[in-house]
Design a protein around this motif. Structure first.
Motif, PDB file in Angstrom:
ATOM      1  N   ALA A  72       2.628   9.981  -9.416  1.00  0.00           N
ATOM      2  CA  ALA A  72       1.873  10.165 -10.657  1.00  0.00           C
ATOM      3  C   ALA A  72       0.972  11.393 -10.524  1.00  0.00           C
ATOM      4  O   ALA A  72       0.862  12.213 -11.438  1.00  0.00           O
ATOM      5  N   GLN A  73       0.364  11.513  -9.331  1.00  0.00           N
ATOM      6  CA  GLN A  73      -0.515  12.643  -9.060  1.00  0.00           C
ATOM      7  C   GLN A  73       0.245  13.955  -9.200  1.00  0.00           C
ATOM      8  O   GLN A  73      -0.236  14.912  -9.806  1.00  0.00           O
TER       9      GLN A  73
ATOM     10  N   ARG B  57       0.837  -1.205   0.000  1.00  0.00           N
ATOM     11  CA  ARG B  57       0.000   0.000   0.000  1.00  0.00           C
ATOM     12  C   ARG B  57       0.872   1.255   0.000  1.00  0.00           C
ATOM     13  O   ARG B  57       0.624   2.198  -0.741  1.00  0.00           O
TER      14      ARG B  57
ATOM     15  N   LYS C  62       3.790   5.653  -5.378  1.00  0.00           N
ATOM     16  CA  LYS C  62       3.718   5.727  -6.837  1.00  0.00           C
ATOM     17  C   LYS C  62       2.587   6.634  -7.269  1.00  0.00           C
ATOM     18  O   LYS C  62       2.747   7.479  -8.135  1.00  0.00           O
ATOM     19  N   SER C  63       1.427   6.431  -6.654  1.00  0.00           N
ATOM     20  CA  SER C  63       0.287   7.193  -7.138  1.00  0.00           C
ATOM     21  C   SER C  63       0.435   8.653  -6.759  1.00  0.00           C
ATOM     22  O   SER C  63       0.008   9.526  -7.508  1.00  0.00           O
ATOM     23  N   SER C  64       1.109   8.931  -5.625  1.00  0.00           N
ATOM     24  CA  SER C  64       1.269  10.353  -5.305  1.00  0.00           C
ATOM     25  C   SER C  64       2.296  10.979  -6.250  1.00  0.00           C
ATOM     26  O   SER C  64       2.206  12.148  -6.587  1.00  0.00           O
TER      27      SER C  64
ATOM     28  N   LEU D 128       2.411   1.725  -3.326  1.00  0.00           N
ATOM     29  CA  LEU D 128       1.368   2.150  -4.261  1.00  0.00           C
ATOM     30  C   LEU D 128       1.040   3.620  -4.059  1.00  0.00           C
ATOM     31  O   LEU D 128       0.919   4.385  -5.015  1.00  0.00           O
ATOM     32  N   GLU D 129       0.943   3.990  -2.769  1.00  0.00           N
ATOM     33  CA  GLU D 129       0.635   5.387  -2.451  1.00  0.00           C
ATOM     34  C   GLU D 129       1.744   6.298  -2.953  1.00  0.00           C
ATOM     35  O   GLU D 129       1.516   7.354  -3.504  1.00  0.00           O
TER      36      GLU D 129
END
Ligand code: ADP
Length: 641
Positions: free
Chosen positions: A276-277, A266, A272-274, A269-270
């Motif tokens: 990407a964000q 998690r 990575k997604s932050s 992932l967070e």
């Protein structure tokens, strides 16, 4: 003596009632009682004894020992016999045995028996109970099986559980919970304090607050905290608790699940997604995403600025609610993308007429290839458009200036041509008359007159050279240029022939490698080589015979500054061992009338290299000079191959 029910002082009616109630209770509990008179060897069974064995109650409730034995499972008969015999040695016995009922069912019975003696210690009778515990045992077995399965399930789920009975102050920890924490079951005395002790000090308050919430009936959430295993290793645990009232006590049930790996995934992932964000947020493009119902699911800062709609107001809205001018064509493209098509719309004046945009609509697909949304990227080209417009404007004005320059160059060339051409006539006259004076009247001149006259002759000779050079210069522009593929060795030979006398006079040595063919204007190239060779001879060192090396090869435009990178060029170098020049003049010497030496040291007009440069430019090439004072000079010509 039968002693099953002793007489009391109660009335017979009371006794009957009692017997009925006892019968009922025995029937419900599948519990029968019996008595064996050792004197008469008669065996008395209560009704329940018959019922358990599924056989009708005999009239007097009496059964023979054989009848009784008949119901005992053959394999257990010997054991039952031994238990009864042992009664004569001890007070009572407890054992279990199997019976086979009249309808053929095997049942498990728990038996209790005791021996009664008379005052002399002689055995009088045996009494006992016999209870059908088949279902109870089945239930126990089932429970045991369930417990084993539960233990396995806990292990598979990486889970453990604990229970705390508050009033009884009893704490239970499941075997797998011990294992989860790195211990063997029973390694430590389970207690609430021990549990808190294992939790990371910084997370204990969190757990306590969670339990407090649970005790107020709010057990919906789970809590995550760190624990230290026996080895000291830190793991992340997710717990869910429930507080309930049971067994006359407050019962707190808790589960603990090791979610370390999940939390790590998690976290990554967070991360990575932050990331990407962050990329999306900081993009210079307008990035939005829509779900299959055309509702906005992503909206970056650029979109906020352009449409004046905050992200929190945009998310979840239908595109029509946000874009008041969503063009039908754009909507059609969105529909196409939702069907899986990649859409690219090249730049066009946007419908809001506020700039130049190109856009992409990219279908977002799940791992099964199903479209779940569309990513829309709007790329603002207005700035590029503005600079292109500016560039075009500049180009246009440059073109105009170029044309003007060309015109004034042409004018200059024709002026210098006309001027030098027209000057030739009076000069020729001066030279003719000077020649006549020289032949006929020179001797009559005074010594001073002779000196003046000679200087005048020299000046007119220099003027002749200047006019010739000027004419040549203007001709490089005005005369028609016919490009032909010519062998450069041939051109060099012609030049050498032309300047043969000078070469011999100065003992000059000219070395040349094999030269290639080139597409050139032959007479101009001859002029170019001649000028360079004559300069190398003219600017030779005193007392050192000039040595000139001519080489040629091919180079790529991208390797030489100033050339067209995509083109290939022929490079011709003319290097001498003359007086050289300071490198800072390498550019200047190509300008009109620029000379580094006075006419007394080296005669000249300062036009030779200007002519060379003009010729090279006519060939769409460049010329460079390299010099070192007292060492020599190299002139390099690049023309397209
Ligand atoms: P000029 O008529 O003076 O020779 P050019 O235009 O041919 O005019 O040359 C310009 C100047 O460049 C010369 O005056 C000279 O100072 C320098 N120069 C030209 N070629 C050479 C060379 N091979 N070695 C040294 N200096 C040179």
């Amino acid at each position: 003596m039968r002693a099953a029910f002793k007489g009391t002082d109660k009335s017979p009616e009371d006794s009957r009632k009692r017997i009925e109630l006892l019968k009922m209770s025995q029937a419900v509990n599948l519990l029968g009682s019996w008595e064996l008179d050792l004197k008469t060897n008669k065996l008395f069974w209560t009704d329940a004894m018959f019922q358990i064995r599924a056989t009708p109650v005999s009239g007097d409730n009496l059964v023979s020992w054989e009848e009784n034995e008949h119901f005992i499972h053959v394999e257990d008969r010997e054991m039952v016999k031994q238990q009864f015999e042992s009664l004569f040695r001890k007070e009572d016995v407890n054992f279990e045995y199997r019976i086979v009922t009249a309808d053929g069912k095997t049942k498990l019975v728990a038996a209790w028996a005791t021996l009664f003696r008379d005052e002399n210690g002689e055995p009088l009778f045996l009494r006992g109970t016999s209870q059908d515990i088949t279902r109870q045992r089945e239930a126990e077995n089932k429970l045991r099986e369930l417990n084993v399965a539960f233990e396995y399930a806990e292990e598979i789920a990486n889970m453990g559980n604990w229970q705390f009975r508050v009033k009884a102050n009893e704490f239970f920890i499941s075997g797998n919970l011990y294992k989860l924490l790195g211990y063997e079951p029973g390694d430590f005395e389970p207690s609430f304090d021990k549990l808190l002790d294992i939790i990371h000090a910084d997370d204990r308050e969190k757990m306590k607050a969670y339990l407090a919430k649970c005790s107020h009936g709010d057990c919906s959430d789970a809590v995550e905290y760190r624990v230290s295993r026996k080895s000291g290793e830190e793991r992340v645990i997710r717990s869910k608790c429930k507080v309930l009232q049971a067994f006359n006590d407050t019962l707190i049930l808790g589960t603990m699940q090791d979610v370390t790996d999940e939390v790590e995934v998690r976290r990554k992932l967070e991360e990575k997604s932050s990331f990407a964000q962050m990329l999306i947020e900081n993009s210079v493009d307008h990035i939005a995403a829509y779900d299959t119902d055309c509702r906005i699911i992503a909206w970056n800062r650029k979109c906020e600025q352009r449409y004046h709609v905050k992200k929190e107001d945009a998310i979840g809205k239908h595109v029509f609610e946000v874009y008041d001018k969503f063009h039908p064509e754009e909507f059609a493209d969105l529909q196409k993308a939702l069907k899986g098509e990649h859409v690219y719309k090249p730049a066009q004046l946007s419908n809001s007429a506020d700039g130049l945009y190109e856009y992409f609509m990219i279908p977002l697909k799940d791992p099964n290839g199903k479209v779940f949304g569309v990513l829309s990227i709007l790329h603002d080209l207005s700035a590029i458009k503005r600079s292109t417009d500016k560039l075009n404007e500049l180009n246009q004005s440059l073109e105009l200036k170029n044309k003007e320059l060309e015109r004034s160059n042409d004018e200059m060339a024709s002026f210098s041509y006309v001027a030098s051409h027209d000057l030739q006539e009076p000069l020729r006259k001066i030279q003719t008359f000077a020649k006549l004076i020289h032949e006929k009247d020179f001797d009559v001149l005074s010594e001073r007159g002779k000196d003046y006259f000679q200087r005048m002759e020299a000046a007119s000779a220099r003027m002749q050279v200047l006019i010739d050079d000027l004419l040549t210069f203007s001709r490089t522009n005005t005369l028609p240029k016919e490009f032909k593929t010519v062998d450069l060795n041939q051109v060099l030979d012609n030049v050498k022939k032309e300047i043969k006398d000078t070469i011999e006079e100065k003992n000059a040595v000219i070395n040349a490698t094999h030269l290639p063919e080139a597409n050139i204007v032959a007479f101009q190239f001859k002029q170019l080589l001649e000028n360079l060779l004559l300069n190398s001879i003219k600017y030779a060192k005193e007392d050192v015979a000039p040595v000139i090396n001519i080489t040629a090869d091919k180079v790529k435009g991208k390797d030489v500054e100033g050339l067209v990178p995509e083109k290939e060029y022929i490079r011709i170098s003319v290097a001498d061992n003359g007086i050289g020049f300071h490198q800072e003049y390498a550019e200047k010497i190509f300008e009109l009338f620029q000379r580094l030496h006075s006419k007394h040291e080296y005669p000249g007009t300062g036009l030779g290299l200007a002519i060379c440069r003009k010729i090279v430019h006519n060939h769409k090439g460049i010329i460079r000079a390299e010099g070192k004072e007292g060492v020599g000079s190299t002139f390099t010509v690049y023309i397209p191959a």
